[in-house]
Design a protein around this motif. Sequence first.
Motif, PDB file in Angstrom:
ATOM      1  N   PRO A 562       0.827  -1.214   0.000  1.00 38.04           N
ATOM      2  CA  PRO A 562       0.000   0.000   0.000  1.00 38.04           C
ATOM      3  C   PRO A 562       0.863   1.268   0.000  1.00 38.04           C
ATOM      4  N   SER A 563       0.230   2.345  -0.443  1.00 40.93           N
ATOM      5  CA  SER A 563       0.854   3.674  -0.395  1.00 40.93           C
ATOM      6  C   SER A 563       2.065   3.813  -1.316  1.00 40.93           C
ATOM      7  N   ASN A 564       2.131   2.990  -2.365  1.00 42.43           N
ATOM      8  CA  ASN A 564       3.163   3.198  -3.387  1.00 42.43           C
ATOM      9  C   ASN A 564       2.600   4.208  -4.383  1.00 42.43           C
ATOM     10  N   SER A 565       3.200   5.394  -4.447  1.00 37.66           N
ATOM     11  CA  SER A 565       2.605   6.482  -5.240  1.00 37.66           C
ATOM     12  C   SER A 565       2.525   6.131  -6.720  1.00 37.66           C
ATOM     13  N   TRP A 566       3.528   5.386  -7.253  1.00 33.91           N
ATOM     14  CA  TRP A 566       3.513   5.006  -8.672  1.00 33.91           C
ATOM     15  C   TRP A 566       2.290   4.133  -8.953  1.00 33.91           C
ATOM     16  N   LEU A 568      -0.480   3.881  -7.155  1.00 31.93           N
ATOM     17  CA  LEU A 568      -1.714   4.640  -6.953  1.00 31.93           C
ATOM     18  C   LEU A 568      -2.044   5.493  -8.171  1.00 31.93           C
ATOM     19  N   LYS A 569      -1.019   6.119  -8.754  1.00 28.61           N
ATOM     20  CA  LYS A 569      -1.251   6.954  -9.951  1.00 28.61           C
ATOM     21  C   LYS A 569      -1.730   6.101 -11.125  1.00 28.61           C
ATOM     22  N   LYS A 570      -1.163   4.896 -11.262  1.00 30.24           N
ATOM     23  CA  LYS A 570      -1.578   4.016 -12.357  1.00 30.24           C
ATOM     24  C   LYS A 570      -3.024   3.544 -12.170  1.00 30.24           C
ATOM     25  N   ILE A 571      -3.383   3.246 -10.924  1.00 32.07           N
ATOM     26  CA  ILE A 571      -4.768   2.842 -10.649  1.00 32.07           C
ATOM     27  C   ILE A 571      -5.723   3.977 -11.007  1.00 32.07           C
ATOM     28  N   ALA A 572      -5.363   5.171 -10.575  1.00 32.29           N
ATOM     29  CA  ALA A 572      -6.205   6.338 -10.857  1.00 32.29           C
ATOM     30  C   ALA A 572      -6.336   6.563 -12.360  1.00 32.29           C
ATOM     31  N   ALA A 573      -5.226   6.434 -13.083  1.00 37.81           N
ATOM     32  CA  ALA A 573      -5.250   6.644 -14.537  1.00 37.81           C
ATOM     33  C   ALA A 573      -6.157   5.625 -15.218  1.00 37.81           C
ATOM     34  N   CYS A 574      -6.093   4.367 -14.766  1.00 37.86           N
ATOM     35  CA  CYS A 574      -6.961   3.335 -15.351  1.00 37.86           C
ATOM     36  C   CYS A 574      -8.433   3.648 -15.105  1.00 37.86           C
ATOM     37  N   TYR A 575      -8.760   4.093 -13.889  1.00 39.46           N
ATOM     38  CA  TYR A 575     -10.151   4.448 -13.593  1.00 39.46           C
ATOM     39  C   TYR A 575     -10.620   5.598 -14.482  1.00 39.46           C
ATOM     40  N   ARG A 576      -9.729   6.564 -14.729  1.00 41.43           N
ATOM     41  CA  ARG A 576     -10.110   7.684 -15.610  1.00 41.43           C
ATOM     42  C   ARG A 576     -10.399   7.194 -17.019  1.00 41.43           C
ATOM     43  N   ILE A 577      -9.539   6.304 -17.516  1.00 44.18           N
ATOM     44  CA  ILE A 577      -9.732   5.771 -18.870  1.00 44.18           C
ATOM     45  C   ILE A 577     -11.041   4.987 -18.945  1.00 44.18           C
ATOM     46  N   LEU A 578     -11.377   4.311 -17.852  1.00 44.60           N
ATOM     47  CA  LEU A 578     -12.612   3.518 -17.811  1.00 44.60           C
ATOM     48  C   LEU A 578     -13.840   4.368 -17.488  1.00 44.60           C
ATOM     49  N   TYR A 588      -6.183   9.563  -6.717  1.00 44.78           N
ATOM     50  CA  TYR A 588      -5.320  10.745  -6.873  1.00 44.78           C
ATOM     51  C   TYR A 588      -5.191  11.494  -5.541  1.00 44.78           C
ATOM     52  N   GLN A 589      -6.256  11.491  -4.757  1.00 46.42           N
ATOM     53  CA  GLN A 589      -6.192  12.163  -3.454  1.00 46.42           C
ATOM     54  C   GLN A 589      -5.257  11.423  -2.496  1.00 46.42           C
ATOM     55  N   LYS A 590      -5.188  10.088  -2.633  1.00 47.18           N
ATOM     56  CA  LYS A 590      -4.216   9.330  -1.841  1.00 47.18           C
ATOM     57  C   LYS A 590      -2.791   9.708  -2.232  1.00 47.18           C
ATOM     58  N   VAL A 591      -2.580   9.894  -3.540  1.00 42.46           N
ATOM     59  CA  VAL A 591      -1.247  10.292  -4.007  1.00 42.46           C
ATOM     60  C   VAL A 591      -0.935  11.704  -3.522  1.00 42.46           C
ATOM     61  N   VAL A 593      -1.711  13.104  -0.785  1.00 45.83           N
ATOM     62  CA  VAL A 593      -1.230  13.057   0.599  1.00 45.83           C
ATOM     63  C   VAL A 593       0.267  12.763   0.629  1.00 45.83           C
ATOM     64  N   LEU A 594       0.702  11.873  -0.270  1.00 43.38           N
ATOM     65  CA  LEU A 594       2.120  11.493  -0.318  1.00 43.38           C
ATOM     66  C   LEU A 594       2.964  12.547  -1.024  1.00 43.38           C
ATOM     67  N   ASN A 595       2.376  13.213  -2.047  1.00 42.44           N
ATOM     68  CA  ASN A 595       3.100  14.225  -2.834  1.00 42.44           C
ATOM     69  C   ASN A 595       2.216  15.460  -2.990  1.00 42.44           C
ATOM     70  N   PRO A 596       2.136  16.275  -1.953  1.00 43.77           N
ATOM     71  CA  PRO A 596       1.163  17.386  -1.970  1.00 43.77           C
ATOM     72  C   PRO A 596       1.420  18.443  -3.031  1.00 43.77           C
ATOM     73  N   ASP A 597       2.641  18.576  -3.490  1.00 46.01           N
ATOM     74  CA  ASP A 597       2.959  19.639  -4.449  1.00 46.01           C
ATOM     75  C   ASP A 597       3.235  19.107  -5.853  1.00 46.01           C
ATOM     76  N   ASN A 598       2.785  17.912  -6.128  1.00 46.60           N
ATOM     77  CA  ASN A 598       3.008  17.323  -7.452  1.00 46.60           C
ATOM     78  C   ASN A 598       2.021  17.931  -8.454  1.00 46.60           C
ATOM     79  N   LEU A 599       2.557  18.607  -9.468  1.00 42.11           N
ATOM     80  CA  LEU A 599       1.710  19.315 -10.437  1.00 42.11           C
ATOM     81  C   LEU A 599       0.816  18.367 -11.219  1.00 42.11           C
ATOM     82  N   SER A 600       1.392  17.250 -11.654  1.00 42.41           N
ATOM     83  CA  SER A 600       0.626  16.289 -12.452  1.00 42.41           C
ATOM     84  C   SER A 600      -0.563  15.760 -11.661  1.00 42.41           C
ATOM     85  N   VAL A 601      -0.342  15.472 -10.387  1.00 47.03           N
ATOM     86  CA  VAL A 601      -1.423  14.953  -9.548  1.00 47.03           C
ATOM     87  C   VAL A 601      -2.516  16.000  -9.379  1.00 47.03           C
TER      88      VAL A 601
END
Length: 737
Positions: A562-566, A568-578, A588-591, A593-601
């Motif tokens: 759990p809590s692996n940001s890479w 989590l981002k892939k899971i979120a991206a798949c849900y968006r595509i679906l 993305y909100q879980k990510v 928390v781990l990377n609050p200033d990440n622009l892509s997130v």
Amino acid sequence: MTNQEIRYRTDNIATFLEKKQLKNTFNAIATLIELLNDWTFKDKLEQMETTYKYMLRYMLDGANDPERNKVYNDLLRSTYELADEVLMHLKEKNDSRLYYESKRNLSISGIHPIKNLTNSTEDLSTKISLSDLLDENQHSEAALQLEKEIENISGQLFKRIWLSEKLHGEDVSTLHDFLQNKMIPIHIQSLSVAALTLALKEYFDKEKLLLLFDAYEVEEEEIRQRALVGILLILYQYDKRLYLYPEIQHRLQHLAETPSFIKNINTIIRQFILTKETEKISKHISEDLMPEMMKISPELSKKINLSDLMDDTGTEDKNPEWQNILEEAGLTDKIQEINNLQMEGADVMHSSFSNLKMYPFFYDMSNWFLPFTTRHSFLKNIQEEGMDDILNIFSQLGYMCNSDKYSLYFTVLQMPAPYRKMMSSQMFAEAAEMIKQQNEDQLVPQDKQQEIISNQYIHDLYRFYKVYPRKRNFEDIFASPLTFHKTKSIGQIISDKNNLISIGEYYFSKNQLEDAKEIFTQLISKEEADAVLFQKIGYCEQMSGNIPEALDAYLKSDLMEPSNSWTLKKIAACYRILKKPEEALSYYQKVEVLNPDNLSVQLNIGHCYLELKKYQEALKSYFKVEYLNGNSTKSWRPIAWCSFLTGKFDQAIRYYEQILNDKPTMSDYLNFGHALLAMGNTKEAIDKYQSAILAPESSREKFTEAFNTDMPELIQAGIPENDIPIVLDQVLYVVEK
């Protein structure tokens, strides 16, 4: 019977035998025997079928026969071999391919016994050794004549082995002794190993395969590595019948007990994987590197006076501007990329040398497989200072295959003598340094030597199957998947975790993702699962467009780690595509928390809110992106669109004005028009709509479709529904004028 009909019947028989459907197999073979009208084959088939019927009767009677399995396997093996024999004779009558054409010609011209040819080779080898002791001049007429004689005999031996069907008794022991004989030149023994492999490609023979195993156990690496490449190719081709040959299984298992053998196999498998990159590398060189070189050549010609290259003074000083020119053109990175591929063993030479195989030397098919030897008579046509140095240099260049070394030397021979002399002195200095570096890099000399030899031989094979003038007469081994790990024979000896991970990671590194995924899945089935394996399976599925399967793998990885940001981002991206923005948002909100200033997130969080029609929340995320990276324009378009959707038309217009200064698209003009229309600036809105139609990527049809799609948003913005089609018509009238 045509080649296509024969192929169809061959495939049918193979399918029946794989399914152990002996009755169907017997019927299919009987049909072919009728075409041959050969009573000996018919008699063999009847005996086999009678044996099978007796076996079936005993089984139905409930008789306890401890030998049944052995009898059954013997019968299956005999059926395979009879089918091979019948098909071979049928092809000899009808097939126009080079192999069968050569067999017909050989039967007409007369077949030389293998023992006679090996004895002649040994006699000539002895004479050449004595000649070397008595006369050091290898260019003498007598020495050249001996070389020509042994080349002729070794060529005949190659053809005799290649065209043989089954080896028996004396021929087997003769070739076994021949491969062990230290009096025979290594390049001739290596050529015979290639002939055994090519013969097995056409016709299965247990004795030839066992001879390849014998060859792998000799001392000379040139012979050993060629034998192992051949063993792997033949085991791959005939994998489904090898269980019927315990002798072969025993030899393989015996070698598999040695770690160095497994390591050697893994090296060769990686080299075969790398051959799948050859066409891409050739395309990259021809389409990227060479055109860039051509572009800068006029500039280089101004910087470099070509006539100065003939001057002996100042040759060691290099103009630093030349390097600058390469760097400015972006060539240094491309050249470094090619160098890295070459160091890895990739076939970067194929595109350069594929057109240099038209010399008479290559008219003889056996020469495509000949290890580079400085003694060959074709290489001794010119006696001048420096040529022997070039030959010796070529023999040590590990990155160049044997076939290309011959090509390059014949190309050098086409040059005028002064250029040859100059080239020999330059090459000697540069290649000597390269060879020195090669030797220094050999941390484990034997491993490195094995890798170089097997790689050269695989590249030689690649040249033959891709460039040989009659290549269509041969089944291209490089067109098949060559997934050795999926075979029973090879797969069982490289099936442990470390070997599979090594092969899977190599496939993965080369973006051969389907093969990588299969291996990673195989590892999981062996209860070797971990979060990283599921990550990589997910990535393979995602890159193949299998989004539900990718999501499933990523979710399993998330459960394990759990809590692996890479992940989590892939899971979120798949849900968006679906089209599941709510689920995507939660990840993305879980990510976040781990990377609050990440622009892509932050951008993706905004996109999810936008898809959920939560425009105020989307704006907050987009403004955060703008705040964190004020120089970025990525957030302008979503801010402008959300501002429009939330009724902040002034704000939307301000952002669209900025966007139009930065490569605007049809959508930018369209959306700007919407904002102006909502503000009541109809005339300006029509101007922007007109610009949208005239945008490079646009057309009247595309604009009309996009405009109509946005009608719900225009109505929501307060524009009367009946006014919208009127505005569209006015825009189209304006454009017509």
